[in-house]
Design a protein around this motif. Sequence first.
Motif, PDB file in Angstrom:
ATOM      1  N   VAL A  90       0.822  -1.205   0.000  1.00  0.00           N
ATOM      2  CA  VAL A  90       0.000   0.000   0.000  1.00  0.00           C
ATOM      3  C   VAL A  90       0.862   1.265   0.000  1.00  0.00           C
ATOM      4  CG1 VAL A  90      -1.897  -1.159   1.180  1.00  0.00           C
ATOM      5  CG2 VAL A  90      -0.140   0.005   2.528  1.00  0.00           C
ATOM      6  N   VAL A  91       0.283   2.336  -0.521  1.00  0.00           N
ATOM      7  CA  VAL A  91       0.943   3.638  -0.493  1.00  0.00           C
ATOM      8  C   VAL A  91       0.878   4.201   0.925  1.00  0.00           C
ATOM      9  CG1 VAL A  91       0.898   6.013  -1.347  1.00  0.00           C
ATOM     10  CG2 VAL A  91       0.394   4.105  -2.907  1.00  0.00           C
ATOM     11  N   HIS A  92       2.032   4.620   1.433  1.00  0.00           N
ATOM     12  CA  HIS A  92       2.115   5.224   2.758  1.00  0.00           C
ATOM     13  C   HIS A  92       2.021   6.740   2.570  1.00  0.00           C
ATOM     14  CE1 HIS A  92       3.776   6.471   6.633  1.00  0.00           C
ATOM     15  NE2 HIS A  92       3.624   5.222   7.065  1.00  0.00           N
ATOM     16  N   ASP A  93       0.965   7.334   3.102  1.00  0.00           N
ATOM     17  CA  ASP A  93       0.675   8.743   2.803  1.00  0.00           C
ATOM     18  C   ASP A  93       1.792   9.690   3.229  1.00  0.00           C
ATOM     19  OD1 ASP A  93      -1.745   8.081   1.679  1.00  0.00           O
ATOM     20  OD2 ASP A  93      -2.894   8.385   3.530  1.00  0.00           O
ATOM     21  N   GLU A  94       2.377   9.481   4.398  1.00  0.00           N
ATOM     22  CA  GLU A  94       3.441  10.378   4.858  1.00  0.00           C
ATOM     23  C   GLU A  94       4.674  10.269   3.976  1.00  0.00           C
ATOM     24  OE1 GLU A  94       4.312   9.965   8.961  1.00  0.00           O
ATOM     25  OE2 GLU A  94       2.233  10.240   9.608  1.00  0.00           O
ATOM     26  N   ILE A  95       4.990   9.064   3.570  1.00  0.00           N
ATOM     27  CA  ILE A  95       6.136   8.886   2.668  1.00  0.00           C
ATOM     28  C   ILE A  95       5.851   9.554   1.333  1.00  0.00           C
ATOM     29  CG2 ILE A  95       7.535   7.203   1.412  1.00  0.00           C
ATOM     30  CD1 ILE A  95       6.967   5.218   3.664  1.00  0.00           C
ATOM     31  N   ARG A  96       4.635   9.392   0.851  1.00  0.00           N
ATOM     32  CA  ARG A  96       4.274   9.989  -0.441  1.00  0.00           C
ATOM     33  C   ARG A  96       4.436  11.509  -0.404  1.00  0.00           C
ATOM     34  NH1 ARG A  96       0.106  12.013  -3.591  1.00  0.00           N
ATOM     35  NH2 ARG A  96       0.044  11.136  -5.715  1.00  0.00           N
ATOM     36  N   GLU A  97       3.979  12.155   0.666  1.00  0.00           N
ATOM     37  CA  GLU A  97       4.121  13.611   0.776  1.00  0.00           C
ATOM     38  C   GLU A  97       5.595  14.006   0.817  1.00  0.00           C
ATOM     39  OE1 GLU A  97       1.800  15.972   0.563  1.00  0.00           O
ATOM     40  OE2 GLU A  97       0.507  14.284   0.030  1.00  0.00           O
ATOM     41  N   ARG A  98       6.376  13.241   1.533  1.00  0.00           N
ATOM     42  CA  ARG A  98       7.812  13.527   1.602  1.00  0.00           C
ATOM     43  C   ARG A  98       8.469  13.417   0.231  1.00  0.00           C
ATOM     44  NH1 ARG A  98      11.809   9.880   1.521  1.00  0.00           N
ATOM     45  NH2 ARG A  98      13.891  10.539   2.199  1.00  0.00           N
ATOM     46  N   LEU A  99       8.110  12.381  -0.523  1.00  0.00           N
ATOM     47  CA  LEU A  99       8.713  12.187  -1.838  1.00  0.00           C
ATOM     48  C   LEU A  99       8.251  13.243  -2.839  1.00  0.00           C
ATOM     49  CD1 LEU A  99       8.666   8.287  -2.230  1.00  0.00           C
ATOM     50  CD2 LEU A  99      10.550   9.766  -1.499  1.00  0.00           C
ATOM     51  N   LEU A 100       7.014  13.677  -2.726  1.00  0.00           N
ATOM     52  CA  LEU A 100       6.546  14.762  -3.592  1.00  0.00           C
ATOM     53  C   LEU A 100       7.361  16.033  -3.350  1.00  0.00           C
ATOM     54  CD1 LEU A 100       2.671  14.273  -3.408  1.00  0.00           C
ATOM     55  CD2 LEU A 100       4.099  14.056  -5.466  1.00  0.00           C
ATOM     56  N   GLU A 101       7.609  16.335  -2.089  1.00  0.00           N
ATOM     57  CA  GLU A 101       8.406  17.514  -1.760  1.00  0.00           C
ATOM     58  C   GLU A 101       9.852  17.344  -2.252  1.00  0.00           C
ATOM     59  OE1 GLU A 101       8.135  18.029   2.419  1.00  0.00           O
ATOM     60  OE2 GLU A 101       5.982  18.506   2.405  1.00  0.00           O
ATOM     61  N   LYS A 102      10.380  16.148  -2.093  1.00  0.00           N
ATOM     62  CA  LYS A 102      11.756  15.893  -2.515  1.00  0.00           C
ATOM     63  C   LYS A 102      11.881  15.964  -4.032  1.00  0.00           C
ATOM     64  CE  LYS A 102      15.578  13.030  -1.047  1.00  0.00           C
ATOM     65  NZ  LYS A 102      16.012  11.984  -0.095  1.00  0.00           N
ATOM     66  N   ALA A 103      10.904  15.434  -4.754  1.00  0.00           N
ATOM     67  CA  ALA A 103      10.919  15.480  -6.216  1.00  0.00           C
ATOM     68  C   ALA A 103      10.815  16.911  -6.718  1.00  0.00           C
ATOM     69  CB  ALA A 103       9.780  14.632  -6.772  1.00  0.00           C
ATOM     70  N   ALA A 104       9.950  17.712  -6.084  1.00  0.00           N
ATOM     71  CA  ALA A 104       9.806  19.109  -6.493  1.00  0.00           C
ATOM     72  C   ALA A 104      11.096  19.877  -6.278  1.00  0.00           C
ATOM     73  CB  ALA A 104       8.658  19.752  -5.716  1.00  0.00           C
ATOM     74  N   ALA A 105      11.750  19.634  -5.144  1.00  0.00           N
ATOM     75  CA  ALA A 105      13.012  20.309  -4.859  1.00  0.00           C
ATOM     76  C   ALA A 105      14.079  19.902  -5.864  1.00  0.00           C
ATOM     77  CB  ALA A 105      13.464  19.981  -3.441  1.00  0.00           C
ATOM     78  N   PHE A 106      14.095  18.613  -6.236  1.00  0.00           N
ATOM     79  CA  PHE A 106      15.085  18.147  -7.211  1.00  0.00           C
ATOM     80  C   PHE A 106      14.854  18.804  -8.567  1.00  0.00           C
ATOM     81  CE2 PHE A 106      16.536  15.327 -10.564  1.00  0.00           C
ATOM     82  CZ  PHE A 106      17.832  15.043 -10.157  1.00  0.00           C
ATOM     83  N   ARG A 107      13.601  18.895  -8.985  1.00  0.00           N
ATOM     84  CA  ARG A 107      13.294  19.514 -10.280  1.00  0.00           C
ATOM     85  C   ARG A 107      13.692  20.994 -10.277  1.00  0.00           C
ATOM     86  NH1 ARG A 107       8.588  15.969  -9.947  1.00  0.00           N
ATOM     87  NH2 ARG A 107       8.628  14.501 -11.698  1.00  0.00           N
ATOM     88  N   ASP A 108      13.465  21.672  -9.171  1.00  0.00           N
ATOM     89  CA  ASP A 108      13.839  23.087  -9.090  1.00  0.00           C
ATOM     90  C   ASP A 108      15.353  23.280  -9.142  1.00  0.00           C
ATOM     91  OD1 ASP A 108      11.191  23.762  -8.894  1.00  0.00           O
ATOM     92  OD2 ASP A 108      11.206  23.982  -6.697  1.00  0.00           O
ATOM     93  N   GLU A 109      16.083  22.340  -8.526  1.00  0.00           N
ATOM     94  CA  GLU A 109      17.535  22.468  -8.456  1.00  0.00           C
ATOM     95  C   GLU A 109      18.225  21.928  -9.703  1.00  0.00           C
ATOM     96  OE1 GLU A 109      18.526  20.367  -4.937  1.00  0.00           O
ATOM     97  OE2 GLU A 109      17.488  21.766  -3.597  1.00  0.00           O
ATOM     98  N   ASN A 110      17.558  21.045 -10.466  1.00  0.00           N
ATOM     99  CA  ASN A 110      18.198  20.393 -11.610  1.00  0.00           C
ATOM    100  C   ASN A 110      17.286  20.412 -12.838  1.00  0.00           C
ATOM    101  OD1 ASN A 110      20.667  18.948 -10.140  1.00  0.00           O
ATOM    102  ND2 ASN A 110      18.822  18.591  -8.896  1.00  0.00           N
ATOM    103  N   PRO A 111      16.835  21.588 -13.280  1.00  0.00           N
ATOM    104  CA  PRO A 111      15.892  21.625 -14.402  1.00  0.00           C
ATOM    105  C   PRO A 111      16.481  21.046 -15.683  1.00  0.00           C
ATOM    106  CG  PRO A 111      16.741  23.803 -13.903  1.00  0.00           C
ATOM    107  CD  PRO A 111      17.162  22.920 -12.784  1.00  0.00           C
ATOM    108  N   GLU A 112      17.799  21.210 -15.872  1.00  0.00           N
ATOM    109  CA  GLU A 112      18.422  20.706 -17.105  1.00  0.00           C
ATOM    110  C   GLU A 112      18.411  19.186 -17.156  1.00  0.00           C
ATOM    111  OE1 GLU A 112      21.392  20.701 -13.920  1.00  0.00           O
ATOM    112  OE2 GLU A 112      19.915  22.161 -14.629  1.00  0.00           O
ATOM    113  N   LEU A 113      18.578  18.523 -15.994  1.00  0.00           N
ATOM    114  CA  LEU A 113      18.547  17.067 -15.972  1.00  0.00           C
ATOM    115  C   LEU A 113      17.147  16.542 -16.244  1.00  0.00           C
ATOM    116  CD1 LEU A 113      20.828  16.217 -12.909  1.00  0.00           C
ATOM    117  CD2 LEU A 113      21.363  15.923 -15.328  1.00  0.00           C
TER     118      LEU A 113
END
Length: 253
Positions: A90-113
């Motif tokens: 099952v999807v763990h809601d707290e983990i999902r929120e954490r990963l969404l935040e982490k993915a957004a931060a990665f995209r902001d920091e590495n737009p070229e990748l």
Amino acid sequence: MNVAIVTVGDEILAGSTTNTNASWLAERLTERGSTVQRILTIPDDRELIADYVDRWSDAFDAVIVTGGIGGTPDDVTVEAVADGLEREFVVHDEIRERLLEKAAAFRDENPELVEEYDLQLDIDAAASIPEGATPIVVTDGWAPGCLVENVYVFAGIPDEMRAMFDSVGDEFQGDSTAETLYTPAPEGSLHEALEGVTERFDVSVGSYPRSENRPGRIRVSSTDPETVAAAMAWLRDRVETTAPPSTSEGGSK
């Protein structure tokens, strides 16, 4: 505490990746007084992983499973553990929120990748763990490990695996203790001493032959430190000893 270690990965069996995880874990567990009774490497086969988890979770106090947990198609370790323990995945809601935040931060920091590789992140897959499991989250990792019943699931990437183990390492404190004696004597000459020490003391004894660059070793272990000390004193009176090799000479203490 009796522990089994299962390392998962086709690349390990193919020889393209060295299995440092198993030896590192075994050393850390032994340091804490736990006893490693099995080490097994198996392929990325969901049914096979599930089968061992099912059987070994009953046979041992704890089972550690390391392998791919990132949510890509070949990362089947966590899902297989859920199968083996007959739990929903099952999807763990707290983990999902954490990963969404982490993915957004990665995209902001590495737009070229993100643009160059058309990076797609399967958040739900990476945020899924067996139902009722406790997540094991580390700062540098992407997907979390988890603890479910007595099965610990760690990442296969060594740095992430070590961080996950360190976060729960105190749970593996056991009552086994051991000492090692180093000797220049050939293993064949030690038979009488090795037989004698096990007859006189309630200890387990391992003998490891000398090589070109290091002396032989006799390792004595028990749950009673005083018994180990007495057995070692008895051996030192009967076996020629030498200093432990230094790490610079290729040895380990």
